[in-house]
Motif scaffolding. Structure first.
Motif, PDB file in Angstrom:
ATOM      1  N   ILE A  73      -8.452  79.763 -39.793  1.00  0.00           N
ATOM      2  CA  ILE A  73      -8.138  79.260 -38.466  1.00  0.00           C
ATOM      3  C   ILE A  73      -7.801  77.780 -38.532  1.00  0.00           C
ATOM      4  O   ILE A  73      -6.813  77.327 -37.950  1.00  0.00           O
ATOM      5  CB  ILE A  73      -9.328  79.494 -37.506  1.00  0.00           C
ATOM      6  CG1 ILE A  73      -9.620  80.982 -37.401  1.00  0.00           C
ATOM      7  CG2 ILE A  73      -9.035  78.915 -36.144  1.00  0.00           C
ATOM      8  CD1 ILE A  73     -10.802  81.313 -36.546  1.00  0.00           C
TER       9      ILE A  73
ATOM     10  N   GLN B 216      -4.244  77.267 -40.255  1.00  0.00           N
ATOM     11  CA  GLN B 216      -3.045  77.827 -39.661  1.00  0.00           C
ATOM     12  C   GLN B 216      -2.884  77.502 -38.191  1.00  0.00           C
ATOM     13  O   GLN B 216      -1.795  77.650 -37.647  1.00  0.00           O
ATOM     14  CB  GLN B 216      -3.057  79.356 -39.841  1.00  0.00           C
ATOM     15  CG  GLN B 216      -2.916  79.765 -41.289  1.00  0.00           C
ATOM     16  CD  GLN B 216      -1.541  79.451 -41.824  1.00  0.00           C
ATOM     17  OE1 GLN B 216      -0.537  79.829 -41.242  1.00  0.00           O
ATOM     18  NE2 GLN B 216      -1.474  78.739 -42.926  1.00  0.00           N
ATOM     19  N   PHE B 217      -3.964  77.084 -37.511  1.00  0.00           N
ATOM     20  CA  PHE B 217      -3.841  76.949 -36.067  1.00  0.00           C
ATOM     21  C   PHE B 217      -2.829  75.904 -35.613  1.00  0.00           C
ATOM     22  O   PHE B 217      -2.075  76.144 -34.678  1.00  0.00           O
ATOM     23  CB  PHE B 217      -5.208  76.662 -35.429  1.00  0.00           C
ATOM     24  CG  PHE B 217      -5.173  76.839 -33.950  1.00  0.00           C
ATOM     25  CD1 PHE B 217      -4.963  75.766 -33.114  1.00  0.00           C
ATOM     26  CD2 PHE B 217      -5.294  78.092 -33.404  1.00  0.00           C
ATOM     27  CE1 PHE B 217      -4.885  75.937 -31.753  1.00  0.00           C
ATOM     28  CE2 PHE B 217      -5.226  78.279 -32.041  1.00  0.00           C
ATOM     29  CZ  PHE B 217      -5.022  77.197 -31.217  1.00  0.00           C
ATOM     30  N   PRO B 218      -2.796  74.700 -36.221  1.00  0.00           N
ATOM     31  CA  PRO B 218      -1.885  73.685 -35.684  1.00  0.00           C
ATOM     32  C   PRO B 218      -0.460  74.160 -35.521  1.00  0.00           C
ATOM     33  O   PRO B 218       0.205  73.775 -34.569  1.00  0.00           O
ATOM     34  CB  PRO B 218      -1.975  72.559 -36.707  1.00  0.00           C
ATOM     35  CG  PRO B 218      -3.326  72.694 -37.271  1.00  0.00           C
ATOM     36  CD  PRO B 218      -3.601  74.165 -37.314  1.00  0.00           C
ATOM     37  N   ASN B 219       0.041  74.964 -36.420  1.00  0.00           N
ATOM     38  CA  ASN B 219       1.424  75.395 -36.249  1.00  0.00           C
ATOM     39  C   ASN B 219       1.544  76.831 -35.775  1.00  0.00           C
ATOM     40  O   ASN B 219       2.637  77.379 -35.742  1.00  0.00           O
ATOM     41  CB  ASN B 219       2.193  75.209 -37.554  1.00  0.00           C
ATOM     42  CG  ASN B 219       2.539  73.747 -37.761  1.00  0.00           C
ATOM     43  OD1 ASN B 219       3.097  73.109 -36.883  1.00  0.00           O
ATOM     44  ND2 ASN B 219       2.190  73.209 -38.905  1.00  0.00           N
TER      45      ASN B 219
ATOM     46  N   ILE C 176      -1.245  66.801 -34.259  1.00  0.00           N
ATOM     47  CA  ILE C 176      -1.907  68.081 -34.067  1.00  0.00           C
ATOM     48  C   ILE C 176      -1.087  69.226 -34.644  1.00  0.00           C
ATOM     49  O   ILE C 176      -1.448  70.372 -34.507  1.00  0.00           O
ATOM     50  CB  ILE C 176      -2.169  68.350 -32.566  1.00  0.00           C
ATOM     51  CG1 ILE C 176      -0.897  68.175 -31.756  1.00  0.00           C
ATOM     52  CG2 ILE C 176      -3.236  67.431 -32.048  1.00  0.00           C
ATOM     53  CD1 ILE C 176      -1.068  68.481 -30.277  1.00  0.00           C
ATOM     54  N   GLY C 177       0.017  68.905 -35.285  1.00  0.00           N
ATOM     55  CA  GLY C 177       0.847  69.962 -35.854  1.00  0.00           C
ATOM     56  C   GLY C 177       2.105  70.167 -35.024  1.00  0.00           C
ATOM     57  O   GLY C 177       2.062  70.071 -33.803  1.00  0.00           O
ATOM     58  N   SER C 178       3.235  70.462 -35.690  1.00  0.00           N
ATOM     59  CA  SER C 178       4.500  70.616 -34.956  1.00  0.00           C
ATOM     60  C   SER C 178       4.413  71.740 -33.942  1.00  0.00           C
ATOM     61  O   SER C 178       4.863  71.610 -32.801  1.00  0.00           O
ATOM     62  CB  SER C 178       5.642  70.922 -35.919  1.00  0.00           C
ATOM     63  OG  SER C 178       5.809  69.870 -36.821  1.00  0.00           O
ATOM     64  N   GLY C 179       3.843  72.867 -34.340  1.00  0.00           N
ATOM     65  CA  GLY C 179       3.749  74.000 -33.422  1.00  0.00           C
ATOM     66  C   GLY C 179       2.897  73.654 -32.206  1.00  0.00           C
ATOM     67  O   GLY C 179       3.279  73.922 -31.064  1.00  0.00           O
ATOM     68  N   ALA C 180       1.744  73.049 -32.448  1.00  0.00           N
ATOM     69  CA  ALA C 180       0.861  72.687 -31.336  1.00  0.00           C
ATOM     70  C   ALA C 180       1.520  71.632 -30.467  1.00  0.00           C
ATOM     71  O   ALA C 180       1.395  71.669 -29.244  1.00  0.00           O
ATOM     72  CB  ALA C 180      -0.474  72.185 -31.864  1.00  0.00           C
TER      73      ALA C 180
ATOM     74  N   GLY D 279      -0.260  75.516 -42.454  1.00  0.00           N
ATOM     75  CA  GLY D 279       1.071  75.584 -41.873  1.00  0.00           C
ATOM     76  C   GLY D 279       1.664  74.189 -41.848  1.00  0.00           C
ATOM     77  O   GLY D 279       0.983  73.245 -41.483  1.00  0.00           O
TER      78      GLY D 279
ATOM     79  N   PHE E 156       6.785  77.697 -41.205  1.00  0.00           N
ATOM     80  CA  PHE E 156       5.678  76.784 -41.461  1.00  0.00           C
ATOM     81  C   PHE E 156       4.760  77.337 -42.545  1.00  0.00           C
ATOM     82  O   PHE E 156       4.165  76.595 -43.321  1.00  0.00           O
ATOM     83  CB  PHE E 156       4.856  76.547 -40.189  1.00  0.00           C
ATOM     84  CG  PHE E 156       5.594  75.772 -39.146  1.00  0.00           C
ATOM     85  CD1 PHE E 156       6.022  76.370 -37.983  1.00  0.00           C
ATOM     86  CD2 PHE E 156       5.863  74.432 -39.325  1.00  0.00           C
ATOM     87  CE1 PHE E 156       6.706  75.649 -37.017  1.00  0.00           C
ATOM     88  CE2 PHE E 156       6.540  73.697 -38.368  1.00  0.00           C
ATOM     89  CZ  PHE E 156       6.969  74.312 -37.206  1.00  0.00           C
TER      90      PHE E 156
END
Lengths: 308, 305, 409
Positions: free
Chosen positions: A264, A267-270, C92-96, C202, C228
């Protein structure tokens, strides 16, 4: 409005519960029990709601598959569960003896002046930001263990410094202060009369220690569960040293793997960029919760039988 | 005493000592490493006072500090610990004292399970609640409250109370509190469960009301354990990163607590993973500061007793 | 009061802490709080906004890769505006970041890939996206026999060979295909298993890397794809190694003999001498013009400019700021000339903040335009670009400036 209700009712609830403590103690205490059960219920409910899309699409297959292919939106979390079980087992197996060792060392072996300092330093490590543990594991522990294991086995058993075993050992180091703190408290609370009685029958120090440990088995059990919970929930440090192999099931400790918590975290950020990844991650969290409940039930059953 | 028992004595105690040292050696190594690198970093980045108050260094800076993040960590940890103990302590008493009831087993199972949740999910839970509640909360509670308080005390109130952003320090503190509750509860429960029957009966005899018995008479017996529980829980949440990501979000500037708030752990999380020396150094400095603060709290608490 | 001691102690400590916090906040220069951008209109300056009077706070998040650069820009801008404008950016990450931006929790989002098509369709026409900085990805390797210090040479690699390594088809360093590309050191290549290091989290770096492989070597696209996170065949068929973050892969390569890994340029540049001792960095062949390029800022900038040229040639005009940028990203990847593995960081802004429901929208929009105007002009100058990032070519920065004009008011 639902959110407002939840947040606003919380304060009066607390005040009422505290007030009740003074009037009808038992009912006041029960309210706190209710509070925590409701919170956990809400948490699990949230997991269910978030995981629903992938449960609707794949059913329980997501819990039984061992795949992680975001490009094809195919997810499975079984390999993560196996990883959690393996790393937690290693961590507990190493940490419990060490925690007991710390408790005994502090209370029996060290001279009085050093106890406080030693104890405080052990407690202090519970504060260490887990990122620092992760970095230490990355730079120091991983390569060290790789060298050690390969040397002992006389061959290349650990192909990479970052494996389930590395994560397990790092976890053991991280969780032992928690178990140690609980056991130390219990150990120090063994009543004087009991201690005197033990020595009165002529026990050696070592035998006395064993008897006292049996006496405080409640505390040891408490420490066990605290440490186990910590091990299963640890995300950041494990994420840095476990190796990140999430598309394949492995039961070999000396291979790279993944645990649910680190899956979790990694992998969660993206995950939001994909359609089914967030639900898959919440499904993994759900699996962890279920697994925790099962362990608890089993443990309580064993204890009931043991104490009768 | 036979020779066997004597040998067993030395071997056994030796084994325990060895285990104790094995547990602690890596811990000391890590602490030592952090302090050595951290103190060096603090000196290079401008000295202690500067480090504690200034803004963090960007890759271009030579000096910097952890000011905003330190304030955020102190605030959120204090609030979170307060709430965590307020709920965790009675909960622990409940689980430890009232073991006969069925519901207690449910509560205990629940607490054991809560301990193991990945902390990032607790953060997401708080995020979900915050999203649901924000609009109405601001409308009905925060805005009126802040008007009243500002009229009474002045503008500086808006650093603390005001309409909340999606990310704010209170959500972060709440997430930390939820994480701390099981730790406090479990240790307290152990303490209360281990009181032997005779002592408990004596306490009830002397105390009269149940409240007095449990909390007044027995307090010497359990206070040590409870203080340990509190300290351990506080230490744990002071070092947490993941639950703050979507609740407090993080902030590298001084800003009101009603908006995104920084934390030392978030800075360490970010800075330790960049390739820029000045930021990596400040991460170690930050970790050293965090450890020292907790150490001070531990020592004060243990001395006061 | 007859309560147990510990809540009292903790209460005292908490009170002390809160008092300290308040004291610190009150003694800060400018003890009154800055008008936070989300507060009631009473905080907005009522006079027509001129840059001198603008102040406030902005919140953005997303790509981890751009975070150090974004923070550097934020601090410089803070100095330039004398502390009036605080831009808080968190990785916080590109997706977030994309998701939080779409949920209106962030004032702007930053991502290593353009807005994905499915999300773009939902908000088409309401937002703009444009690149702010360029990053590039290098392949580092650890093969002691070929260490740069020893041989004075770096390895040549192509997209085909790299793909086959990560697909587990090329398993050893002495493979014929690697020898063919490196005749000068062919005899030194050892017959050892290649350990292919990749990311376990990711990452936008993985996205850019796998997009390049997908476009340059169609076989990769068919078997693995890009994103990712991908499923690396090398994990199963050969020796794969997962590590967290760029620093994790960088460390993994340094510590594991006979390994290879892909990392952002800065992580190699900062540790160049360490890599030269155990191996080195690879020159990558641009499949379009057949030359091998060493990773430098100039070669990467060459690639970026060539990519834009190709887009304009193909589509007839510059990319529109409110169009879907996925086709643009494809043209930027594997460009006709220059170092071929590069990535852009895109920023998302709404066109009409007040219509989207943000509090204090007028100030916010003005602040955002100020900041990004600065980023696209001053921010691209060498003294403001952090080591490891490559500034935008003039034409690409212009796209962003034009895009900003679409943000109301």
């Amino acid at each position: 409005m639902l959110g407002l209700v939840l947040v606003v009712l919380f304060i009066p609830y607390l005040i009422a519960a505290y007030g009740l403590l003074f009037v009808k103690l038992r009912w006041g205490l029960r309210l706190f029990g209710v509070f925590i059960v409701v919170t956990i219920g809400l948490l699990v409910a949230m997991f269910l709601v978030e995981a629903y899309p992938i449960l609707a699409r794949d059913g329980v297959a997501v819990f039984l598959r061992t795949d992680w292919d975001p490009v094809r939106e195919s997810y499975g979390v079984l390999q993560a569960l196996v990883g959690t079980v393996l790393t937690s087992a290693v961590a507990i197996a190493l940490a419990m003896p060490m925690a007991v060792g710390v408790a005994v060392t502090i209370n029996e072996i060290l001279p009085a002046r050093w106890r406080g300092l030693f104890g405080s330093l052990v407690d202090l490590t519970a504060t260490m930001p887990t990122v620092i543990y992760g970095l230490w594991g990355l730079f120091v522990l991983g390569p060290l263990l790789q060298g050690l294991v390969n040397a002992l086995a006389g061959g290349v058993v650990m192909a990479s410094p970052y494996t389930l075993f590395t994560a397990g050992v790092l976890l053991a180091i991280m969780i032992s202060p928690y178990a140690a703190a609980v056991i130390r408290e219990g150990y120090a609370l063994v009543p004087k009369p009991v201690e005197e009685a033990i020595y009165a029958v002529g026990a050696t120090k070592f035998e006395a220690v064993l008897i006292k440990l049996r006496y405080i088995r409640n505390y040891i059990l408490g420490g066990f569960f605290l440490a186990l919970g910590r091990a299963m929930g640890e995300t950041v440090a494990v994420a840095m040293v476990v190796g990140g192999n999430f598309a394949r099931l492995t039961t070999n400790l000396f291979e790279s793997g993944i645990t649910i918590s680190s899956l979790i975290a990694l992998q969660f950020p993206n995950a939001a960029a994909y359609q089914y990844m967030v639900p898959a991650l919440f499904a993994a969290a759900l699996l962890l919760a279920l697994f925790g409940l099962v362990i608890n039930a089993v443990a309580i059953y064993i204890i009931q039988r043991w104490q009768v | 005493m036979t020779a066997e028992r004597r040998v067993a004595n030395w071997l056994g105690l030796g084994l325990f000592a060895l285990l104790g040292v094995a547990a602690v050696a890596p811990l000391f190594l890590i602490i030592g490493d952090v302090y050595i690198k951290g103190i060096d970093a603090i000196n290079r980045l401008g000295g202690l006072w500067h480090f504690l108050t200034e803004l963090p260094p960007s890759p271009f800076d030579e000096k910097g500090g952890i000011g905003p993040m330190l304030v955020g960590t102190l605030y959120m940890t204090a609030l979170g610990a307060l709430l965590g103990v307020a709920v965790g302590f009675p909960l622990g008493v409940y689980i430890g004292e009232m073991r006969r009831e069925k519901f207690t087993n449910v509560a205990r199972a629940g607490v054991n399970v809560l301990v193991e949740f990945p902390t990032i999910t607790i953060g997401l839970f708080m995020y979900a609640i915050m999203s649901l509640a924000k609009e109405d909360l601001n409308e009905w509670v925060m805005k009126p409250l802040s008007h009243v308080l500002k009229a009474a005390f002045g503008d500086w109130v808006s650093w603390f109370i005001g309409p909340l952003d999606g990310y704010n320090a209170y959500a972060g503190a709440a997430a930390l509190a939820i994480i701390m509750i099981p730790y406090v509860a479990l240790v307290t429960a152990s303490a209360y469960a281990s009181i032997e029957q005779p002592l408990r009966e004596a306490a009830y005899d002397i105390g009269g009301r149940e409240f007095n018995a449990l909390f007044v008479v027995l307090r010497k017996a359990v206070s040590r354990a409870v203080i340990t529980a509190t300290l351990l829980g506080t230490a744990k949440i002071a070092g947490e990163t993941a639950p703050l990501l979507f609740t407090a979000f993080g902030n590298f500037y001084y800003a009101p607590f009603t908006g995104p708030t920084g934390a030392v752990t978030l800075w360490v999380w970010y800075a330790a993973q960049t390739p820029y020396d000045v930021q990596i150094a400040s991460a170690y400095g930050a970790a050293a500061v965090l450890l020292t603060i907790i150490l001070i709290i531990f020592i004060t608490a243990r001395i006061k007793r | 009061m007859s309560r147990v001691m510990n809540p009292k102690i903790l209460g005292v400590i908490a009170a002390v802490v809160i008092i300290v916090v308040v004291a610190v906040l009150l003694t800060l220069p400018g003890g009154t709080p800055p008008p936070a951008a989300a507060q009631t209109p009473a905080a907005t300056p009522t006079s027509p906004q001129t840059p001198r009077s603008l102040s406030g706070a902005l919140t953005g998040g997303g790509s981890t890769f751009v975070a150090p650069q974004m923070f550097a820009w934020s601090k410089k801008f803070y100095d330039v505006t004398e502390g009036r404008i605080q831009l808080n950016y968190q990785s916080i990450g590109s997706g977030a970041g994309t998701a939080q931006f779409l949920e209106k929790k962030l004032d702007f989002g930053a991502s290593d890939v353009p807005m994905p098509k499915d999300r773009f369709d939902k908000v088409a026409g309401r937002f703009i996206q444009f690149p702010v900085i360029i990053g590039s990805i290098v392949l580092v390797y650890n093969v002691p026999e070929l260490a740069y210090e020893k041989t004075g040479k770096y390895l040549n690699l192509t997209s085909e060979v790299i793909s086959l390594i990560y697909m587990g088809e090329i398993k050893q360093w002495c493979d014929e295909r690697i020898k063919a590309l490196n005749p000068g050191v062919a005899d030194k290549l050892p017959c050892r298993d290649i350990v292919a290091a990749h990311r376990s989290d990711g990452s936008g770096t993985t996205a850019a890397f796998t997009l390049y492989l997908s476009l340059a070597y169609p076989q990769w696209n068919r078997t693995v794809g890009w994103g990712f996170t991908v499923k690396w065949p090398a994990d199963e068929k050969a020796k794969g190694l997962g590590a967290k973050g760029n620093e994790g892969v960088a460390q993994a390569v340094l510590q594991n003999a006979y390994s290879i890994g892909y990392i952002e340029y800065a992580y190699w540049a900062k540790n160049r001498d360490k890599y030269d001792k155990v191996g080195g960095v690879a020159l990558i062949r641009n499949d379009n013009d057949g030359k091998f390029y060493f990773p430098t800022a100039e070669n990467v900038a060459m690639g970026a400019g060539a990519g834009l040229e190709r887009y304009v040639k193909k589509y007839g005009s510059n990319p529109a700021p409110d169009a879907d940028w996925n086709p643009v990203s494809i043209e930027f990847t594997n460009p006709p000339r220059g170092y071929p593995i590069l990535s852009f960081v895109y920023v998302f802004l709404w066109k009409d903040y007040s219509a989207e429901g943000y509090g204090d929208a007028a100030t916010k929009a003005a602040l955002l335009k100020e900041f990004f105007k600065w980023v696209l002009t001053e921010g691209q100058k060498p003294e403001n670009v952090v080591e490891g990032y490559i500034p935008l070519p003039r034409e690409v920065a212009e796209l962003g400036l034009k895009a900003l004009e679409l943000v109301k008011p």
